[in-house]
Design an enzyme around this catalytic site. Structure first.
Site, PDB file in Angstrom:
ATOM      1  N   ASN A  67       8.924 -12.045   7.502  1.00  0.00           N
ATOM      2  CA  ASN A  67       8.899 -10.797   7.796  1.00  0.00           C
ATOM      3  C   ASN A  67       8.569 -11.230   9.309  1.00  0.00           C
ATOM      4  O   ASN A  67       9.025 -12.306   9.938  1.00  0.00           O
ATOM      5  CB  ASN A  67       7.639  -9.617   8.254  1.00  0.00           C
ATOM      6  CG  ASN A  67       6.001 -10.439   7.695  1.00  0.00           C
ATOM      7  OD1 ASN A  67       6.141 -10.669   9.611  1.00  0.00           O
ATOM      8  ND2 ASN A  67       5.084 -11.101   7.091  1.00  0.00           N
ATOM      9  N   ASP A 108       3.547  -9.769   0.817  1.00  0.00           N
ATOM     10  CA  ASP A 108       2.821  -9.125  -0.284  1.00  0.00           C
ATOM     11  C   ASP A 108       2.966  -9.501  -1.606  1.00  0.00           C
ATOM     12  O   ASP A 108       2.469  -9.628  -2.303  1.00  0.00           O
ATOM     13  CB  ASP A 108       3.429  -8.036  -0.124  1.00  0.00           C
ATOM     14  CG  ASP A 108       2.735  -7.429   1.230  1.00  0.00           C
ATOM     15  OD1 ASP A 108       1.284  -7.449   1.578  1.00  0.00           O
ATOM     16  OD2 ASP A 108       2.809  -6.031   1.189  1.00  0.00           O
ATOM     17  N   LYS A 140      18.468 -26.050  -4.503  1.00  0.00           N
ATOM     18  CA  LYS A 140      19.082 -24.817  -3.721  1.00  0.00           C
ATOM     19  C   LYS A 140      19.434 -23.721  -4.412  1.00  0.00           C
ATOM     20  O   LYS A 140      20.825 -24.579  -5.621  1.00  0.00           O
ATOM     21  CB  LYS A 140      20.338 -25.361  -2.446  1.00  0.00           C
ATOM     22  CG  LYS A 140      20.191 -24.480  -1.608  1.00  0.00           C
ATOM     23  CD  LYS A 140      21.125 -25.069  -0.323  1.00  0.00           C
ATOM     24  CE  LYS A 140      22.358 -24.102   0.496  1.00  0.00           C
ATOM     25  NZ  LYS A 140      22.826 -24.729   1.563  1.00  0.00           N
ATOM     26  N   PRO A 196      -2.542 -12.871  -3.703  1.00  0.00           N
ATOM     27  CA  PRO A 196      -3.833 -12.343  -4.075  1.00  0.00           C
ATOM     28  C   PRO A 196      -3.886 -11.549  -2.077  1.00  0.00           C
ATOM     29  O   PRO A 196      -3.310 -11.305  -0.991  1.00  0.00           O
ATOM     30  CB  PRO A 196      -4.858 -13.649  -3.206  1.00  0.00           C
ATOM     31  CG  PRO A 196      -3.865 -14.198  -2.422  1.00  0.00           C
ATOM     32  CD  PRO A 196      -1.943 -13.983  -3.361  1.00  0.00           C
ATOM     33  N   ASP A 197      -4.895 -10.134  -2.273  1.00  0.00           N
ATOM     34  CA  ASP A 197      -4.471  -9.671  -1.004  1.00  0.00           C
ATOM     35  C   ASP A 197      -5.759 -10.159  -0.387  1.00  0.00           C
ATOM     36  O   ASP A 197      -7.781 -10.336  -0.615  1.00  0.00           O
ATOM     37  CB  ASP A 197      -5.552  -8.680  -1.032  1.00  0.00           C
ATOM     38  CG  ASP A 197      -5.227  -7.152  -0.165  1.00  0.00           C
ATOM     39  OD1 ASP A 197      -5.853  -7.522   1.135  1.00  0.00           O
ATOM     40  OD2 ASP A 197      -4.147  -6.463   0.139  1.00  0.00           O
ATOM     41  N   ILE A 198      -6.296 -10.799   0.553  1.00  0.00           N
ATOM     42  CA  ILE A 198      -7.071 -12.006   1.582  1.00  0.00           C
ATOM     43  C   ILE A 198      -7.777 -11.275   2.188  1.00  0.00           C
ATOM     44  O   ILE A 198      -9.165 -11.271   1.813  1.00  0.00           O
ATOM     45  CB  ILE A 198      -6.268 -13.028   2.711  1.00  0.00           C
ATOM     46  CG1 ILE A 198      -5.379 -13.365   1.902  1.00  0.00           C
ATOM     47  CG2 ILE A 198      -6.988 -13.774   3.172  1.00  0.00           C
ATOM     48  CD1 ILE A 198      -4.031 -14.230   3.007  1.00  0.00           C
ATOM     49  N   PHE A 251      -5.448  -4.870  10.264  1.00  0.00           N
ATOM     50  CA  PHE A 251      -4.787  -4.006  10.894  1.00  0.00           C
ATOM     51  C   PHE A 251      -4.049  -3.980   9.307  1.00  0.00           C
ATOM     52  O   PHE A 251      -3.503  -3.727   8.695  1.00  0.00           O
ATOM     53  CB  PHE A 251      -3.748  -5.440  10.938  1.00  0.00           C
ATOM     54  CG  PHE A 251      -4.272  -5.730  13.069  1.00  0.00           C
ATOM     55  CD1 PHE A 251      -3.557  -5.178  13.968  1.00  0.00           C
ATOM     56  CD2 PHE A 251      -5.557  -5.874  13.311  1.00  0.00           C
ATOM     57  CE1 PHE A 251      -4.401  -5.989  14.775  1.00  0.00           C
ATOM     58  CE2 PHE A 251      -6.118  -6.740  14.335  1.00  0.00           C
ATOM     59  CZ  PHE A 251      -4.926  -6.461  15.518  1.00  0.00           C
ATOM     60  N   LYS A 289      -6.832   2.884   3.767  1.00  0.00           N
ATOM     61  CA  LYS A 289      -7.184   1.083   3.510  1.00  0.00           C
ATOM     62  C   LYS A 289      -8.556   0.472   3.969  1.00  0.00           C
ATOM     63  O   LYS A 289      -9.019  -0.193   3.478  1.00  0.00           O
ATOM     64  CB  LYS A 289      -5.644   0.267   4.897  1.00  0.00           C
ATOM     65  CG  LYS A 289      -4.560   0.032   4.134  1.00  0.00           C
ATOM     66  CD  LYS A 289      -3.504  -0.125   4.815  1.00  0.00           C
ATOM     67  CE  LYS A 289      -1.983   0.148   4.940  1.00  0.00           C
ATOM     68  NZ  LYS A 289      -0.763  -0.660   5.119  1.00  0.00           N
ATOM     69  N   LYS A 337      -9.774  -1.219   1.510  1.00  0.00           N
ATOM     70  CA  LYS A 337     -10.181  -2.537   1.126  1.00  0.00           C
ATOM     71  C   LYS A 337     -11.929  -2.925   2.240  1.00  0.00           C
ATOM     72  O   LYS A 337     -12.219  -4.198   2.353  1.00  0.00           O
ATOM     73  CB  LYS A 337      -9.487  -3.156   2.372  1.00  0.00           C
ATOM     74  CG  LYS A 337      -7.775  -3.102   1.798  1.00  0.00           C
ATOM     75  CD  LYS A 337      -6.770  -4.372   2.923  1.00  0.00           C
ATOM     76  CE  LYS A 337      -5.655  -3.743   2.215  1.00  0.00           C
ATOM     77  NZ  LYS A 337      -5.013  -5.118   2.436  1.00  0.00           N
TER      78      LYS A 337
END
Ligand code: C5P
Length: 409
Positions: A209, A278, A288, A304-306, A322, A336, A340
């Protein structure tokens, strides 16, 4: 403030040319009262405002002025730089700020500042227009980003008859700020993630990203300056490592997860500023991928959502997330915060503007909205380095309050 609170023993006082140089003897005397040894280096223009003999008599040591002194101590600048626990330049002129910004070594004081590894504090004193001049302000920003501390200037009447910012800070305040070693995050361990992650598709391609890592890096530097021991787990970015920060470089979300989990139990505060991918490919092609098919379907699995993993730990640190949102900023950020289980979430808008630039992600500026379980507030658009300082202060104060509450209930 008493002597026992003060671990600084040797202060090198630099005096540059300015009317406020008449206050230097008072600064020396007050530092000595705290048990500090002061040696003075003065520039040529300082001599127009204050006598060498006065500074010598009050400090009890010879005053240093030349790179090559008349005796054999040709390495004087290195010796002095090593001797000092801290360097204080008061008053510090606009010219000296410019010299330091550009790394000049054309007099003893600028040379030893280049050689010094100890903290450097500048107490500017100049005409208000000189202080506000963009050239000076740019220099100040650059020096701050390198860790140079500024004490003042204060606002008020000036010797030139004008009124505004540019006065030497009042001596009590100057010394309080200079000697105050008890910082907001002293003794705290802060773990920060920053940057994007890259999820390999094959040996040459990856999914990623637009995160630049600038916000996380600025937070790491500011947390370190606030006295914290900082570990920065960073995805691939093009930024210099912040001073005195432990860096762990990772590439993928899985590597970031492992590095965070290794450090999370010891951390007091966890700030998840990374833009973690994600999803990652279920299989990474060994060779390749060829463009022979007209359509290519990628099978992705959730990473995994750290942050959620850390906030679910038994012995969890204080958790800050964030939320980079393209729409419904408030609703998404609040959702969130709850889902979270965070103490704070810092939300900002991201996306491409009309000129194709990525707002929030790649820029040097940011505008954020802060949500905690207690409420929310918004900060105006500002440079990420300045925003990071304000966020670190806010995080430290919120942490302190939560900690106090935990220990009084
Ligand atoms: O769910 P979302 O990705 O929008 O959440 C953003 C917050 O969660 C950020 O603080 C980010 O660093 C963190 N995060 C994480 N691990 C992920 C995804 C997001 O730590 N896999």
């Amino acid at each position: 403030m008493n002597k026992s609170q003060n671990p600084t023993h040797n202060v090198l006082l630099g005096v540059t040319g300015g009317i406020a140089a008449y206050k230097s003897p008072e600064i020396i005397r007050r530092l000595q009262e705290l048990g500090i040894t002061v040696r003075v280096v003065m520039t040529e223009s300082a001599e127009k405002f204050i006598g060498e003999v006065t500074l010598q008599a009050i400090s009890g040591h010879p005053v240093y002025k030349d790179i090559f002194s008349s005796d054999d101590r040709v390495m004087e600048h290195i010796d002095l730089a090593r001797w000092a626990d801290k360097i204080l330049i008061a008053p510090c002129s606009a010219d000296f700020i410019a010299k330091l910004t550009h790394g000049f070594a054309d007099n003893l004081l600028s040379t030893l500042c280049l050689a010094a590894e100890c903290p450097i504090f500048l107490a500017p004193a100049m005409n208000q227009a000189m202080w506000h001049n963009l050239a000076t302000q740019d220099n100040v920003e650059k020096l701050k980003s390198r860790g140079v501390e500024f004490l003042g200037p204060a606002a008020g009447n000036q010797a030139c008859g004008e009124v505004g910012y540019g006065r030497l800070l009042e001596i009590n305040q100057l010394l309080d700020e200079f000697c105050n070693t008890e910082k907001l995050l002293s003794g705290k361990k802060v773990l920060i993630t920053a940057g994007p992650t890259q999820e390999a598709l094959d040996p040459v391609r990856y999914i990623t990203n637009h995160s630049s890592g600038k916000m996380g890096y600025a937070l790491a530097q500011q947390a370190q300056r606030a006295g914290a021991e900082v570990t920065l787990v960073s995805g691939p970015v093009h930024l210099p490592t912040p001073n005195q920060v432990n860096i762990v470089n990772v590439i993928s979300a899985k590597q970031m997860y492992d590095a965070v989990m290794e450090n999370a139990e010891q951390a007091d505060i966890f700030i998840a500023a990374a833009a973690v991918a994600d999803y990652s490919p279920v299989d990474i092609a060994e060779q390749k991928i060829k463009k022979s098919q007209s359509e290519l379907n990628l099978e992705l699995k959730k990473n995994p959502d750290i942050l959620s993993e850390v906030s679910s730990m038994d012995n969890r640190p204080f958790c800050i997330g964030f939320a980079a949102e393209t729409e419904n900023l408030e609703t998404n950020a609040k959702e969130k915060l709850t889902r979270k289980k965070l103490e704070m979430i810092i939300a900002n808008r991201v996306g491409q503007n009309e000129s194709g630039e990525y707002k929030g992600f790649n820029s040097d500026q940011n505008k954020v909205h802060i949500f905690t379980p207690m409420g929310s507030h918004e900060l105006p658009e500002m440079k990420k380095s300045i925003l990071a300082k304000q966020l670190v202060e806010l995080i430290a104060l919120t942490y302190e309050k939560a900690y106090e509450k935990k220990h009084t209930t």
